[in-house]
Design a protein around this motif. Structure first.
Motif, PDB file in Angstrom:
ATOM      1  N   ALA A  51      29.180 -31.237  76.825  1.00 49.01           N
ATOM      2  CA  ALA A  51      27.872 -30.567  76.930  1.00 49.01           C
ATOM      3  C   ALA A  51      27.570 -30.197  78.375  1.00 49.01           C
ATOM      4  CB  ALA A  51      26.779 -31.471  76.362  1.00 49.01           C
ATOM      5  N   LEU A  52      27.867 -31.136  79.302  1.00 47.69           N
ATOM      6  CA  LEU A  52      27.624 -30.877  80.723  1.00 47.69           C
ATOM      7  C   LEU A  52      28.486 -29.717  81.220  1.00 47.69           C
ATOM      8  CD1 LEU A  52      26.354 -31.603  83.417  1.00 47.69           C
ATOM      9  CD2 LEU A  52      28.117 -33.363  83.711  1.00 47.69           C
ATOM     10  N   SER A  62      29.682 -27.230  79.487  1.00 44.51           N
ATOM     11  CA  SER A  62      29.182 -25.978  78.912  1.00 44.51           C
ATOM     12  C   SER A  62      27.936 -25.492  79.638  1.00 44.51           C
ATOM     13  CB  SER A  62      28.889 -26.175  77.424  1.00 44.51           C
ATOM     14  OG  SER A  62      30.079 -26.483  76.722  1.00 44.51           O
ATOM     15  N   LEU A  63      27.051 -26.421  80.013  1.00 45.71           N
ATOM     16  CA  LEU A  63      25.849 -26.054  80.778  1.00 45.71           C
ATOM     17  C   LEU A  63      26.226 -25.482  82.144  1.00 45.71           C
ATOM     18  CD1 LEU A  63      23.497 -29.064  79.945  1.00 45.71           C
ATOM     19  CD2 LEU A  63      23.179 -26.682  79.246  1.00 45.71           C
ATOM     20  N   TYR A 123      35.191 -29.732  82.388  1.00 46.25           N
ATOM     21  CA  TYR A 123      35.890 -29.218  81.206  1.00 46.25           C
ATOM     22  C   TYR A 123      37.251 -29.901  81.070  1.00 46.25           C
ATOM     23  CZ  TYR A 123      37.714 -25.650  77.931  1.00 46.25           C
ATOM     24  OH  TYR A 123      38.250 -24.993  76.853  1.00 46.25           O
ATOM     25  N   TYR A 135      36.713 -33.523  79.862  1.00 48.67           N
ATOM     26  CA  TYR A 135      36.339 -33.492  78.438  1.00 48.67           C
ATOM     27  C   TYR A 135      37.549 -33.274  77.543  1.00 48.67           C
ATOM     28  CZ  TYR A 135      35.296 -30.455  74.385  1.00 48.67           C
ATOM     29  OH  TYR A 135      35.305 -29.834  73.169  1.00 48.67           O
ATOM     30  N   PHE A 155      27.795 -20.377  75.783  1.00 48.39           N
ATOM     31  CA  PHE A 155      28.012 -21.705  76.356  1.00 48.39           C
ATOM     32  C   PHE A 155      26.850 -22.652  76.036  1.00 48.39           C
ATOM     33  CE2 PHE A 155      30.892 -19.419  79.458  1.00 48.39           C
ATOM     34  CZ  PHE A 155      32.055 -20.038  79.029  1.00 48.39           C
ATOM     35  N   LEU A 156      25.632 -22.129  76.002  1.00 49.38           N
ATOM     36  CA  LEU A 156      24.476 -22.964  75.653  1.00 49.38           C
ATOM     37  C   LEU A 156      24.572 -23.450  74.207  1.00 49.38           C
ATOM     38  CD1 LEU A 156      21.525 -21.086  77.417  1.00 49.38           C
ATOM     39  CD2 LEU A 156      22.552 -23.273  78.058  1.00 49.38           C
ATOM     40  N   ALA A 202      26.910 -26.339  74.205  1.00 44.56           N
ATOM     41  CA  ALA A 202      26.289 -27.529  74.797  1.00 44.56           C
ATOM     42  C   ALA A 202      25.427 -28.263  73.767  1.00 44.56           C
ATOM     43  CB  ALA A 202      25.450 -27.135  76.010  1.00 44.56           C
ATOM     44  N   ASN A 250      27.604 -30.138  71.169  1.00 45.40           N
ATOM     45  CA  ASN A 250      28.222 -31.346  71.718  1.00 45.40           C
ATOM     46  C   ASN A 250      27.210 -32.460  71.952  1.00 45.40           C
ATOM     47  OD1 ASN A 250      31.265 -31.113  72.316  1.00 45.40           O
ATOM     48  ND2 ASN A 250      30.474 -29.121  72.950  1.00 45.40           N
ATOM     49  N   LEU A 251      25.987 -32.108  72.293  1.00 38.99           N
ATOM     50  CA  LEU A 251      24.943 -33.138  72.426  1.00 38.99           C
ATOM     51  C   LEU A 251      24.640 -33.779  71.076  1.00 38.99           C
ATOM     52  CD1 LEU A 251      22.440 -31.492  74.950  1.00 38.99           C
ATOM     53  CD2 LEU A 251      23.817 -33.564  75.307  1.00 38.99           C
TER      54      LEU A 251
END
Length: 393
Positions: free
Chosen positions: A292-293, A295-296, A314, A317, A373-374, A377, A380-381
């Motif tokens: 998530a991080l 992607s942000l 990335y 991850y 990308f958001l 994120a 994944n969260l």
């Protein structure tokens, strides 16, 4: 000391050799992987949604075969023949990309490559598990992923060198030479499998005892979370398109990709080693948070430091999520079904990772890469919290 007993770098000889094979094969694959996105859009002239769909389909198709060939290798207690066939199909298909002239023949060859991956992956992972000491599956899979990804570091660097050597050729000609040369390390890997790797399948007990791990509620729940997480796993191609969007050249994009793979490679082994000592579930959960991080960071990257940080996270991850779930599934599987169980994981992941790239490609075309990308994120969260709350160690 026999080859079965021999240890090198604290792991079995078989695992070491399979790591070497993956290094050579991934060098072959990653010589062409970073240039494929540009080849699709700039040489073959394919649009964004179709490009994203092709990349997603390529990454998804191999997984559809993994549970099948994992099961077949369990039934016949033969791993090596499927590993060899899988690498052979992939090597031939990558070299033949040099002769593509349309999206259709390109897709056909990439599908053949992914079929090869589908044939070999679950039997190979089962062979790694069977060649590992009890309680050290994370270490073995971590070493294998490290070697695999070191090949992914070497591949783009070789591609950069070849592009420099071929700079006086039209770009499409240079790309075709790189496709053709990519078959060399792949062929070397096949020779290692044929002449050095030892099959372990026949050592598996013929008599099946106990209840399949697939009947476990915990394992099924984990597979559901894997499916959801896959919907947020966009193709690596989008990270390179992000770099291009920020004004970086193809060669600079190859450099970013090499950095990502270096982080992946040097994280995989210590993460795998550490997972044997702590909770594999906990590390997988943290991996979704890191996804998530990353992607942000890709969504909001405008400067070089921020973009580099995105590639770093990335890489961490991917190192976690490409390593620990395999070891986690191998630990859960009964002795007689390791190929089937590991194949089930790969198949579930593969089915749901295909829509991810289509979704992100659509969001890119209709809105922006940032929105794509958001979206990843958020997915994944959600999976991070579900993993933490629902799945047991």
């Amino acid at each position: 000391m026999s080859k079965e007993e021999k240890r090198i770098l604290g792991i079995s000889w078989n695992v070491f050799l399979l790591g070497l094979v993956s290094f050579l094969n991934d060098m072959s694959s990653e010589m062409i992987a970073p240039i494929v996105p540009t080849y699709l859009t700039d040489v073959l002239g394919i649009g964004k949604v179709i490009s994203g769909s092709i990349m997603g389909l390529i990454e998804s198709l191999s997984s559809l075969f993994k549970v099948l060939f994992g099961y077949v290798s369990d039934v016949f207690r033969k791993r090596k023949v499927f590993v060899t066939l899988g690498y052979l199909l992939s090597t031939i298909s990558k070299g033949a990309l040099a002769f593509t002239h349309s999206w259709w023949d390109f897709l056909t060859l990439r599908v053949l490559d992914r079929i090869g991956k589908g044939v070999r992956t679950a039997p190979r992972d089962a062979l790694i598990a069977e060649s590992s000491e009890k309680g050290k599956s994370g270490k073995s899979f971590g070493f294998h992923r490290m070697m695999d990804t070191l090949g992914a570091v070497a591949g783009p660097l070789v591609a950069i060198g070849l592009l420099a050597l071929l700079k006086n050729y039209p770009i499409k000609v240079a790309y075709r030479y790189i496709f053709l040369l990519s078959a060399i390390p792949g062929t070397l890997g096949i020779l290692v499998v044929v002449f050095l790797v030892r099959d372990k399948g026949e050592e598996v007990k013929k008599k099946i005892k106990g209840i399949s791990a697939l009947k476990s509620r915990n394992l099924r729940l984990f597979l559901v979370i894997v499916a959801l997480a896959a919907l947020g796993r966009y193709s690596y191609a989008f990270t390179l398109w992000k770099a291009k969007e920020l004004g970086y050249s193809v060669v600079q994009g190859l450099g970013f990709y090499a950095i990502f793979n270096a982080i992946y490679a040097f994280s995989a082994y210590p993460i795998g080693y550490y997972s044997d000592k702590v909770s594999k579930k906990g590390i997988i959960t943290i991996g979704f948070g890191i996804a998530a991080l990353a992607s942000l960071l890709f969504a909001y990257s405008k400067t070089l430091p921020m973009l580099l940080m995105a590639f770093v996270f990335y890489g961490i991850y991917i190192a976690i999520e490409d390593t620990i779930p395999r070891a986690y599934m191998a630990d859960l599987a009964k002795e007689f079904e390791k190929g089937t169980i590991i194949g089930a994981y790969h198949t579930v992941f593969g089915i749901f990772v295909f829509p991810a790239s289509i979704i992100v490609g659509y969001l890119w075309q209709e809105y922006s890469l940032k929105i794509g990308f958001l979206y990843a994120a958020v997915i994944n969260l959600i999976t991070m919290f579900l993993m933490a709350l629902l799945v047991k160690d």
